[in-house]
Design a protein around this motif. Structure first.
Motif, PDB file in Angstrom:
ATOM      1  N   TRP A   1       0.729  -1.224  -0.215  1.00 47.94           N
ATOM      2  CA  TRP A   1      -0.024   0.007   0.054  1.00 47.94           C
ATOM      3  C   TRP A   1       1.084   1.514  -0.039  1.00 47.94           C
ATOM      4  CZ3 TRP A   1      -5.546   0.717   1.881  1.00 47.94           C
ATOM      5  CH2 TRP A   1      -6.252  -0.473   1.733  1.00 47.94           C
ATOM      6  N   GLY A   2       1.878   1.253   0.810  1.00 46.76           N
ATOM      7  CA  GLY A   2       2.851   2.456   0.800  1.00 46.76           C
ATOM      8  C   GLY A   2       3.778   2.622  -0.505  1.00 46.76           C
ATOM      9  N   LEU A   3       3.862   1.608  -1.121  1.00 49.04           N
ATOM     10  CA  LEU A   3       4.586   1.520  -2.539  1.00 49.04           C
ATOM     11  C   LEU A   3       3.716   2.342  -3.530  1.00 49.04           C
ATOM     12  CD1 LEU A   3       6.740  -1.736  -2.635  1.00 49.04           C
ATOM     13  CD2 LEU A   3       7.616   0.848  -2.192  1.00 49.04           C
ATOM     14  N   GLU A   4       2.307   1.863  -3.443  1.00 50.81           N
ATOM     15  CA  GLU A   4       1.282   2.386  -4.281  1.00 50.81           C
ATOM     16  C   GLU A   4       0.850   3.771  -3.835  1.00 50.81           C
ATOM     17  OE1 GLU A   4      -1.388   2.337  -7.273  1.00 50.81           O
ATOM     18  OE2 GLU A   4      -0.087   0.908  -6.812  1.00 50.81           O
ATOM     19  N   TRP A   5       1.088   4.270  -2.883  1.00 50.43           N
ATOM     20  CA  TRP A   5       0.857   5.627  -2.582  1.00 50.43           C
ATOM     21  C   TRP A   5       1.861   6.546  -2.988  1.00 50.43           C
ATOM     22  CZ3 TRP A   5      -1.166   4.507   3.283  1.00 50.43           C
ATOM     23  CH2 TRP A   5      -2.805   4.389   3.052  1.00 50.43           C
ATOM     24  N   ALA A   6       3.198   5.895  -2.789  1.00 47.19           N
ATOM     25  CA  ALA A   6       4.412   6.569  -3.470  1.00 47.19           C
ATOM     26  C   ALA A   6       4.382   6.559  -4.792  1.00 47.19           C
ATOM     27  CB  ALA A   6       5.525   5.922  -2.780  1.00 47.19           C
ATOM     28  N   GLY A   7       3.628   6.000  -5.555  1.00 43.22           N
ATOM     29  CA  GLY A   7       3.957   5.472  -7.126  1.00 43.22           C
ATOM     30  C   GLY A   7       4.995   4.841  -7.683  1.00 43.22           C
ATOM     31  N   TYR A   8       5.570   4.027  -6.698  1.00 41.13           N
ATOM     32  CA  TYR A   8       6.961   3.500  -7.208  1.00 41.13           C
ATOM     33  C   TYR A   8       6.296   2.498  -8.137  1.00 41.13           C
ATOM     34  CZ  TYR A   8      11.438   1.406  -6.884  1.00 41.13           C
ATOM     35  OH  TYR A   8      12.854   0.967  -6.946  1.00 41.13           O
ATOM     36  N   GLY A   9       7.180   2.482  -9.125  1.00 39.51           N
ATOM     37  CA  GLY A   9       6.902   1.526 -10.420  1.00 39.51           C
ATOM     38  C   GLY A   9       5.562   1.733 -10.974  1.00 39.51           C
ATOM     39  N   GLY A  10       5.105   2.989 -11.038  1.00 39.16           N
ATOM     40  CA  GLY A  10       3.829   3.303 -11.417  1.00 39.16           C
ATOM     41  C   GLY A  10       2.664   2.916 -10.467  1.00 39.16           C
ATOM     42  N   TYR A  11       1.440   3.661 -10.950  1.00 34.06           N
ATOM     43  CA  TYR A  11       0.411   3.425 -10.072  1.00 34.06           C
ATOM     44  C   TYR A  11      -0.432   2.179 -10.475  1.00 34.06           C
ATOM     45  CZ  TYR A  11       0.951   7.895  -7.920  1.00 34.06           C
ATOM     46  OH  TYR A  11       1.546   9.030  -7.444  1.00 34.06           O
ATOM     47  N   GLN A  12      -0.348   0.977  -9.697  1.00 34.75           N
ATOM     48  CA  GLN A  12      -1.092  -0.239 -10.345  1.00 34.75           C
ATOM     49  C   GLN A  12      -2.402  -0.659  -9.714  1.00 34.75           C
ATOM     50  OE1 GLN A  12       1.070  -1.737 -12.144  1.00 34.75           O
ATOM     51  NE2 GLN A  12       2.757  -0.403 -11.718  1.00 34.75           N
ATOM     52  N   GLY A  13      -2.957   0.242  -8.973  1.00 38.88           N
ATOM     53  CA  GLY A  13      -4.302   0.184  -8.534  1.00 38.88           C
ATOM     54  C   GLY A  13      -4.734  -1.044  -7.795  1.00 38.88           C
ATOM     55  N   TYR A  14      -5.995  -1.636  -8.196  1.00 43.55           N
ATOM     56  CA  TYR A  14      -6.245  -2.589  -7.155  1.00 43.55           C
ATOM     57  C   TYR A  14      -5.332  -3.987  -7.211  1.00 43.55           C
ATOM     58  CZ  TYR A  14     -10.770  -0.317  -7.111  1.00 43.55           C
ATOM     59  OH  TYR A  14     -11.887   0.476  -6.886  1.00 43.55           O
ATOM     60  N   LYS A  15      -4.705  -4.246  -8.219  1.00 45.98           N
ATOM     61  CA  LYS A  15      -3.601  -5.460  -8.118  1.00 45.98           C
ATOM     62  C   LYS A  15      -2.745  -5.303  -7.027  1.00 45.98           C
ATOM     63  CE  LYS A  15      -2.162  -4.594 -12.310  1.00 45.98           C
ATOM     64  NZ  LYS A  15      -1.600  -5.014 -13.780  1.00 45.98           N
ATOM     65  N   ARG A  16      -2.169  -4.126  -6.699  1.00 51.60           N
ATOM     66  CA  ARG A  16      -1.324  -3.984  -5.710  1.00 51.60           C
ATOM     67  C   ARG A  16      -2.125  -3.820  -4.284  1.00 51.60           C
ATOM     68  NH1 ARG A  16       4.149  -0.886  -6.548  1.00 51.60           N
ATOM     69  NH2 ARG A  16       3.015   0.973  -7.254  1.00 51.60           N
ATOM     70  N   TYR A  17      -3.110  -3.097  -4.323  1.00 50.41           N
ATOM     71  CA  TYR A  17      -3.873  -3.031  -3.096  1.00 50.41           C
ATOM     72  C   TYR A  17      -4.195  -4.250  -2.545  1.00 50.41           C
ATOM     73  CZ  TYR A  17      -4.450   2.132  -3.357  1.00 50.41           C
ATOM     74  OH  TYR A  17      -4.067   3.373  -3.286  1.00 50.41           O
ATOM     75  N   ALA A  18      -4.712  -5.432  -3.326  1.00 50.55           N
ATOM     76  CA  ALA A  18      -5.038  -6.687  -3.428  1.00 50.55           C
ATOM     77  C   ALA A  18      -4.125  -7.243  -2.142  1.00 50.55           C
ATOM     78  CB  ALA A  18      -5.513  -7.408  -4.317  1.00 50.55           C
ATOM     79  N   ILE A  19      -2.818  -6.979  -2.420  1.00 50.04           N
ATOM     80  CA  ILE A  19      -1.801  -7.550  -1.701  1.00 50.04           C
ATOM     81  C   ILE A  19      -2.123  -7.551  -0.198  1.00 50.04           C
ATOM     82  CG2 ILE A  19       0.640  -8.164  -1.347  1.00 50.04           C
ATOM     83  CD1 ILE A  19       1.080  -7.450  -4.331  1.00 50.04           C
TER      84      ILE A  19
END
Length: 354
Positions: A213-231
């Protein structure tokens, strides 16, 4: 029938070629002997009939005669062989050494000898250096490395304490006395350590999922959306129900959860969702946690038949429900008895009045 041989057919082809170019054959005389030799090579093995040889031109006949009567290259020179056979070999001990007449078994003759000082431990040293480089984690930030290792120490401590308590219980069973702790104290401590380890494992699994979730908020590697939130959602959903399971089942489930989450983190690193060093960092921590779980299961298995089962949360809930129902039944029974007494008292009063 006599002309249906390979030699006769080759002769006829050569004759046909000389007939087509008579000037070149009769005047130049520069026809390559190799050409005629190749065409008439079969004639030296299968001699043609005399009437076929008579049809050759003078140049062809000369070439054929030279081909048939020439001395072969592999003819043995008997005089030279006898001369060498009669020679006496002079001894030269000063030129003979332990390696002058040998060569490596796997090598070829006249190839340089293999190096004398071969490091037989080169392969093992290479593997050791690889392990050192892996565990050194040179690319990992020092703060993350230090805090990450410190975070798995409580898990490792509970695992080693479980093994120690199991040893104390087995030692007391064999000798009748404990080394430091009494059997009852070791068993009580064991019942305290087990829920601590399971609860701490659930916290770690939830934390590892929240990193994405932190990596998604930081946009590391782009914003992946639900795929990364699901983890981050699935990790705690798997981890926290383990606190309601029996000890062995909970530890096995958490071991599988740690392994699956490590696979997910490795794939995330491969596709660029995490820093390049993250998969190696996770390998070290997962290895320590997984080894701790295995050690705990081994220690728990050594005293499975000697230690009473601690009631799990589900057992406590069931026991609380049963006790609540029993208490409610007792209260109802008391109310009925009180009601019966009151009714009997009213009947007595009414009869007295009458």
């Amino acid at each position: 029938m006599m002309l249906r041989t390979g030699a006769s057919r080759a002769m006829f082809r050569s004759l046909k070629a000389s007939t087509v170019h008579p000037v070149r054959t009769s005047l130049s005389g520069s026809t390559s002997p190799v050409q005629w030799t190749s065409k008439l090579c079969s004639l030296s093995k299968k001699r043609p009939q005399p009437h076929i040889i008579n049809q050759l031109t003078p140049i062809q006949a000369a070439v054929f005669q030279r081909t048939v009567t020439s001395t072969p290259w592999d003819k043995i020179d008997k005089k030279h062989e006898e001369k060498i056979a009669n020679q006496k070999i002079e001894p030269t001990p000063e030129t003979v050494s332990a390696t002058s007449s040998i060569h490596p078994v796997l090598g070829e003759v006249a190839t340089p000898e293999a190096e004398k000082d071969v490091d037989m431990m080169a392969g093992i040293k290479h593997d050791i250096n690889t392990i050192k480089e892996t565990f050194s984690l040179a690319d990992v930030p020092r703060q993350a490395y230090t805090i990450g290792l410190a975070g798995v120490l409580p898990y490792l401590a509970t695992s080693l304490s479980t093994v120690y308590c199991a040893w104390e219980i087995n030692h007391a069973t064999a000798t009748g006395l404990g080394s430091i702790l009494s059997p009852k104290t070791a068993e009580a401590l064991l019942h305290v350590l087990e829920p601590l380890q399971i609860g701490y494992g659930a916290v770690i699994i939830s934390f590892l999922g929240a990193i994405h979730w932190g990596l998604e908020w930081a946009g590391y590697g782009g914003y992946q959306g639900y795929k990364r939130y699901a983890i981050g959602v699935v990790a705690p959903a798997v981890a926290w129900p383990t606190i309601l399971m029996p000890v062995e089942h909970a530890l096995v489930t958490q071991f599988l959860a740690f392994t699956a989450l490590y696979y997910v983190d490795t794939r995330a690193t491969y596709i660029g969702w995490t820093p390049p060093w993250y998969n190696t960092y996770r390998f070290i921590l997962t290895f320590i946690v997984g080894a701790s779980i295995v050690v705990s299961l081994i220690g728990r298995g050594e005293v499975a038949n000697r230690v009473g089962k601690v009631p799990s949360t589900v057992d406590r809930l069931v026991a609380f429900k049963d006790s609540a129902q029993e208490t409610l039944a007792q209260e109802e029974e008391a109310i009925r008895a009180q009601k019966v007494k009151e009714d009997e008292g009213e009947e007595e009063n009414s009869s007295d009045k009458e």
